[in-house]
Write a protein that holds these residues in place. Structure first.
Motif, PDB file in Angstrom:
ATOM      1  N   ILE A  51       0.837  -1.200   0.000  1.00  0.00           N
ATOM      2  CA  ILE A  51       0.000   0.000   0.000  1.00  0.00           C
ATOM      3  C   ILE A  51       0.869   1.246   0.000  1.00  0.00           C
ATOM      4  O   ILE A  51       1.821   1.364   0.778  1.00  0.00           O
ATOM      5  CB  ILE A  51      -0.920   0.022   1.237  1.00  0.00           C
ATOM      6  N   SER A  52       0.544   2.182  -0.865  1.00  0.00           N
ATOM      7  CA  SER A  52       1.267   3.461  -0.939  1.00  0.00           C
ATOM      8  C   SER A  52       0.374   4.585  -0.434  1.00  0.00           C
ATOM      9  O   SER A  52      -0.806   4.652  -0.800  1.00  0.00           O
ATOM     10  CB  SER A  52       1.678   3.755  -2.380  1.00  0.00           C
ATOM     11  N   PRO A  53       0.912   5.486   0.381  1.00  0.00           N
ATOM     12  CA  PRO A  53       0.115   6.649   0.804  1.00  0.00           C
ATOM     13  C   PRO A  53      -0.368   7.488  -0.381  1.00  0.00           C
ATOM     14  O   PRO A  53      -1.346   8.225  -0.261  1.00  0.00           O
ATOM     15  CB  PRO A  53       1.095   7.447   1.682  1.00  0.00           C
ATOM     16  N   ARG A  54       0.312   7.349  -1.517  1.00  0.00           N
ATOM     17  CA  ARG A  54      -0.080   8.096  -2.716  1.00  0.00           C
ATOM     18  C   ARG A  54      -1.262   7.449  -3.436  1.00  0.00           C
ATOM     19  O   ARG A  54      -1.915   8.117  -4.253  1.00  0.00           O
ATOM     20  CB  ARG A  54       1.110   8.201  -3.676  1.00  0.00           C
ATOM     21  N   ARG A  55      -1.512   6.177  -3.163  1.00  0.00           N
ATOM     22  CA  ARG A  55      -2.561   5.473  -3.896  1.00  0.00           C
ATOM     23  C   ARG A  55      -3.705   4.965  -3.018  1.00  0.00           C
ATOM     24  O   ARG A  55      -4.814   4.747  -3.515  1.00  0.00           O
ATOM     25  CB  ARG A  55      -1.947   4.274  -4.640  1.00  0.00           C
ATOM     26  N   ALA A  56      -3.445   4.763  -1.725  1.00  0.00           N
ATOM     27  CA  ALA A  56      -4.503   4.231  -0.851  1.00  0.00           C
ATOM     28  C   ALA A  56      -5.766   5.091  -0.848  1.00  0.00           C
ATOM     29  O   ALA A  56      -6.877   4.548  -0.817  1.00  0.00           O
ATOM     30  CB  ALA A  56      -3.971   4.056   0.571  1.00  0.00           C
ATOM     31  N   PRO A  57      -5.655   6.426  -0.867  1.00  0.00           N
ATOM     32  CA  PRO A  57      -6.879   7.237  -0.806  1.00  0.00           C
ATOM     33  C   PRO A  57      -7.796   7.070  -2.010  1.00  0.00           C
ATOM     34  O   PRO A  57      -8.987   7.382  -1.916  1.00  0.00           O
ATOM     35  CB  PRO A  57      -6.342   8.672  -0.728  1.00  0.00           C
ATOM     36  N   THR A  58      -7.249   6.599  -3.148  1.00  0.00           N
ATOM     37  CA  THR A  58      -8.057   6.502  -4.365  1.00  0.00           C
ATOM     38  C   THR A  58      -8.301   5.055  -4.788  1.00  0.00           C
ATOM     39  O   THR A  58      -8.607   4.777  -5.946  1.00  0.00           O
ATOM     40  CB  THR A  58      -7.399   7.269  -5.525  1.00  0.00           C
ATOM     41  N   ALA A  59      -8.186   4.117  -3.865  1.00  0.00           N
ATOM     42  CA  ALA A  59      -8.447   2.712  -4.191  1.00  0.00           C
ATOM     43  C   ALA A  59      -9.839   2.562  -4.791  1.00  0.00           C
ATOM     44  O   ALA A  59     -10.813   3.140  -4.301  1.00  0.00           O
ATOM     45  CB  ALA A  59      -8.327   1.852  -2.937  1.00  0.00           C
ATOM     46  N   GLY A  60      -9.918   1.817  -5.881  1.00  0.00           N
ATOM     47  CA  GLY A  60     -11.192   1.596  -6.555  1.00  0.00           C
ATOM     48  C   GLY A  60     -11.586   2.688  -7.532  1.00  0.00           C
ATOM     49  O   GLY A  60     -12.612   2.556  -8.204  1.00  0.00           O
TER      50      GLY A  60
ATOM     51  N   ALA B 222      -5.040  -3.681  -4.609  1.00  0.00           N
ATOM     52  CA  ALA B 222      -5.608  -2.349  -4.369  1.00  0.00           C
ATOM     53  C   ALA B 222      -4.706  -1.532  -3.442  1.00  0.00           C
ATOM     54  O   ALA B 222      -4.135  -2.058  -2.490  1.00  0.00           O
ATOM     55  CB  ALA B 222      -6.995  -2.477  -3.753  1.00  0.00           C
ATOM     56  N   GLY B 223      -4.593  -0.251  -3.741  1.00  0.00           N
ATOM     57  CA  GLY B 223      -3.866   0.667  -2.880  1.00  0.00           C
ATOM     58  C   GLY B 223      -2.389   0.792  -3.176  1.00  0.00           C
ATOM     59  O   GLY B 223      -1.701   1.613  -2.573  1.00  0.00           O
TER      60      GLY B 223
ATOM     61  N   PHE C 276      -4.708  -1.129 -11.120  1.00  0.00           N
ATOM     62  CA  PHE C 276      -5.737  -1.003 -12.153  1.00  0.00           C
ATOM     63  C   PHE C 276      -5.310  -1.683 -13.460  1.00  0.00           C
ATOM     64  O   PHE C 276      -4.124  -1.880 -13.731  1.00  0.00           O
ATOM     65  CB  PHE C 276      -6.062   0.465 -12.382  1.00  0.00           C
ATOM     66  N   ASP C 277      -6.305  -2.027 -14.260  1.00  0.00           N
ATOM     67  CA  ASP C 277      -6.088  -2.788 -15.489  1.00  0.00           C
ATOM     68  C   ASP C 277      -4.997  -2.199 -16.387  1.00  0.00           C
ATOM     69  O   ASP C 277      -4.118  -2.939 -16.844  1.00  0.00           O
ATOM     70  CB  ASP C 277      -7.427  -2.890 -16.238  1.00  0.00           C
ATOM     71  N   PRO C 278      -4.973  -0.880 -16.672  1.00  0.00           N
ATOM     72  CA  PRO C 278      -3.960  -0.362 -17.598  1.00  0.00           C
ATOM     73  C   PRO C 278      -2.521  -0.598 -17.132  1.00  0.00           C
ATOM     74  O   PRO C 278      -1.644  -0.907 -17.947  1.00  0.00           O
ATOM     75  CB  PRO C 278      -4.280   1.134 -17.678  1.00  0.00           C
ATOM     76  N   GLU C 279      -2.253  -0.454 -15.816  1.00  0.00           N
ATOM     77  CA  GLU C 279      -0.872  -0.638 -15.365  1.00  0.00           C
ATOM     78  C   GLU C 279      -0.483  -2.123 -15.353  1.00  0.00           C
ATOM     79  O   GLU C 279       0.673  -2.471 -15.611  1.00  0.00           O
ATOM     80  CB  GLU C 279      -0.638   0.014 -14.004  1.00  0.00           C
ATOM     81  N   VAL C 280      -1.461  -2.989 -15.069  1.00  0.00           N
ATOM     82  CA  VAL C 280      -1.163  -4.423 -15.146  1.00  0.00           C
ATOM     83  C   VAL C 280      -0.866  -4.811 -16.594  1.00  0.00           C
ATOM     84  O   VAL C 280       0.110  -5.510 -16.885  1.00  0.00           O
ATOM     85  CB  VAL C 280      -2.326  -5.258 -14.579  1.00  0.00           C
TER      86      VAL C 280
ATOM     87  N   TYR D 274     -12.363  -4.922  -7.039  1.00  0.00           N
ATOM     88  CA  TYR D 274     -12.137  -3.659  -6.325  1.00  0.00           C
ATOM     89  C   TYR D 274     -11.575  -2.615  -7.291  1.00  0.00           C
ATOM     90  O   TYR D 274     -11.947  -1.434  -7.262  1.00  0.00           O
ATOM     91  CB  TYR D 274     -11.179  -3.899  -5.161  1.00  0.00           C
ATOM     92  N   ALA D 275     -10.676  -3.044  -8.184  1.00  0.00           N
ATOM     93  CA  ALA D 275     -10.059  -2.121  -9.136  1.00  0.00           C
ATOM     94  C   ALA D 275     -10.957  -1.795 -10.319  1.00  0.00           C
ATOM     95  O   ALA D 275     -10.586  -0.999 -11.182  1.00  0.00           O
ATOM     96  CB  ALA D 275      -8.744  -2.718  -9.643  1.00  0.00           C
TER      97      ALA D 275
END
Length: 297
Positions: free
Chosen positions: A109-118, A159-160, A165-169, A192-193
């Motif tokens: 989990i990254s503090p940069r990404r956790a707030p926008t999970a989903g 998540a987080g 998300f699909d594009p980065e995978v 979730y993503a």
């Protein structure tokens, strides 16, 4: 063809090795066996004993096979590279010692990404240089597991983190070949993503060598997205639910695995928040019974 169903310490709330809320490692092994499973993951390295003789004796006592292990570390943060390597090497040593082969890599989990999970449209993205360094760290650890320990390195979107998300995978799969990196798909983290795990699996079955069974509550997820709820709060609200109560089409997942000739372990990961007064043993039984009811043995 055989698909075997295992479980993991995270189903008992074990996310980090050093957490006062963790049950004992023997409790996890004992209850996993009592719930009817024959295999279990390592959990965060350091939770189970790192002395192979001690853990082997306990696995034998409870009739359990070690399936694999997860490196859940901050691949996204170059300042934590030493910590990533420490977790990776210790996990590899444990897996090799017990004949397990699934070496699962998760960007934590990254503090940069956790707030926008989903919420993919709101999530911060890496620039090209940061992405390239991030991708190369994942590749370095994957090659470590394969070349030095004979393991199967499997990327696990989560998540987080920055592999969510699909594009980065799809991007990393396009940039890194299947000879270097396989996939551990987690059905609940897909939903979730915001993408369909069955459709994703159909595109990439040639790279999927391991599966985590998880599901999400459609209502909790919808509320979390509508209210712009972060990852940790959504977990506390119960976004990850029992398999029979979630939105993942697990009968369709089973059929796809059968049609593709998949063999080996699939592991339940019923992420469990210890602050919610969970019933890990009861949930482990319910999830196994549900999978049996839809045709898994």
């Amino acid at each position: 063809m055989t698909i075997r169903i295992g479980n993991a310490p995270c189903s008992w709330g074990v996310e980090f090795a050093q957490d006062d809320r963790n049950p004992t490692w023997r409790t996890v092994l004992k209850e996993c066996a009592e719930a009817g499973y024959k295999g279990i993951e390592l959990g965060p390295v350091g939770f189970m004993p790192e002395d192979p003789a001690v853990l082997s004796e306990a696995l034998d006592e409870y009739g359990l096979e070690l399936i694999g292990g997860v490196v859940f570390r901050a691949f996204h943060d170059p300042a934590q590279w030493d910590d990533v390597l420490d977790g990776a090497k210790r996990t590899c040593e444990a897996l090799k010692a017990h004949g397990a082969e699934h070496f699962v890599l998760i960007d934590s989990i990254s503090p940069r990404r956790a707030p926008t999970a989903g919420r993919a449209s709101e999530a911060e993205q890496m620039d090209d240089a940061e992405w390239a360094a991030y991708r190369d760290r994942i590749v370095t650890v994957a090659k470590l597991g394969a070349e030095e320990y004979g393991l199967i390195p499997e990327l696990h979107p989560h998540a987080g983190g920055f592999m969510d998300f699909d594009p980065e995978v799809e991007r990393i799969l396009a940039e890194v070949g299947p000879e270097t990196l396989k996939l551990c798909i987690d059905t609940g983290h897909c939903t979730y993503a915001g993408f369909d795990p069955v459709a994703f699996m159909k595109r990439h079955m040639d790279r999927i060598t391991y599966v985590h069974f998880k599901s999400t509550s459609a209502q909790v997820k919808a509320d979390a997205i509508a209210n712009r709820t972060g990852f940790y709060d959504a977990c506390g609200q119960g976004i990850f639910c029992n398999l029979s109560e979630g939105e993942v089409d697990l009968p369709a997942v089973r059929q796809l695995l059968l049609d593709s000739g998949f063999e080996g372990w699939c592991t339940i990961e019923q992420d469990c928040d210890p602050t919610l007064d969970p019933d890990p043993l009861g949930d482990a039984r319910k999830n196994r019974e549900y999978l049996e009811s839809i045709g898994f043995e």
